[in-house]
Write an enzyme that holds these catalytic residues in place. Sequence first.
Site, PDB file in Angstrom:
ATOM      1  N   CYS A  68      36.245  44.348  35.220  1.00 19.31           N
ATOM      2  CA  CYS A  68      35.567  43.067  35.443  1.00 19.31           C
ATOM      3  C   CYS A  68      34.055  43.263  35.504  1.00 19.31           C
ATOM      4  O   CYS A  68      33.295  42.481  34.932  1.00 19.31           O
ATOM      5  CB  CYS A  68      36.080  42.426  36.731  1.00 19.31           C
ATOM      6  SG  CYS A  68      35.403  40.779  37.049  1.00 19.31           S
ATOM      7  N   CYS A 102      42.673  40.097  42.567  1.00 24.11           N
ATOM      8  CA  CYS A 102      42.507  38.645  42.674  1.00 24.11           C
ATOM      9  C   CYS A 102      43.471  37.861  41.806  1.00 24.11           C
ATOM     10  O   CYS A 102      43.825  36.724  42.139  1.00 24.11           O
ATOM     11  CB  CYS A 102      41.064  38.252  42.359  1.00 24.11           C
ATOM     12  SG  CYS A 102      40.589  38.447  40.623  1.00 24.11           S
TER      13      CYS A 102
END
Length: 370
Positions: free
Chosen positions: A101, A193
């Site tokens: 990410c 997440c």
Amino acid sequence: MRVLAAMSGGVDSAVAAARAVAAGHDVVGVHLALSTAPGALRTGSRGCCSKEDAGDARRAADVLGIPFYVWDFADRFKEDVIDDFVASYAAGETPNPCLRCNEKIKFTALADRAVALGFDAVATGHYARLEDGVLRRAVDADKDQSYVLGVLTADQLSRAMFPIGDTPKEQIREEAAERGLAVANKPDSHDICFIPTGDTRAFLGARIGVRPGSVVDADSGEVLAAHDGVHGFTIGQRKGLGVEGPAGDGRPRYVTAIEPETGTVRVGSAKNLDVWAISAQRAIWTSGQAPEGPVECMVQVRAHGGLAQAVAEAVDDGTSGGGISISLREPLTGVAKGQAVVLYRPDSELGDQVLGSGTISGTESEPNTL
């Protein structure tokens, strides 16, 4: 300087934005929407990208008096992070989605858009220090995030700001309260997440399906059990092996090897986990240039732990960026393909310096002769 502050909705990114404002920069806040599917991301205090978090980020921006936007990166996030995560596990690897990410979303997709819009830098709430292009560990060793930033190139670092890396976490919370930020006592986010349930095996199974294989004793070759896919295992794993009883020496069993081609998962005692040498590919050097000759360093293979003295050397392995050959002065355990290995130059005065990183492609269990 025009600064785009990436605001996750947590206390760290809120204070990072506040410090950028206090430093006199022209700051705009942005929250990244990474999924449009209901329940696809963690919500509340455990998340970093939910609707609740977007609201917290907006309220923090209002307190700071800066413009605020929500940008949709859901498609890019799915392609570069989630799909990559699934494919890596299907190949018997153990990826870290936070590194991906940072590499692909925050400091490529977001940073590229920021530059296109005239911003000079992207500020985040990461715990790391950056000065004159040199990336170092944070002052708060327990919160240090330099490992997950070790995949950034010199160009990416030139557009980054980490305003809170010189401050312990508790002082960041105190500062947030003093600034009137409602997220001052918001709990830290944990886990992955995009896996709301926290059940990684179930998440992967729903996307990869059943790929039967065998759990095999690493020493005897005896088939001990069947499994539904190598994606349910990682090197060093002890629980959920589907095998009853200890290893032949009476000690607990661990996953010691994963062979995706045959669907074989090998298990054995802890002695089978020692690694003395690491091969890594797709090397990234934070200076922009590979070092010449062997380099004495410390290497880290997990976000928390997995640290050892080593000698590393850049090699030409045909991959983008080249490879890294690493000989350890002490063994590491739980080293898996797909993990990132980050190299540090120890510095007790200024903070350990990140030299670069690579993706682990192989290991050796025999002691070396350094």
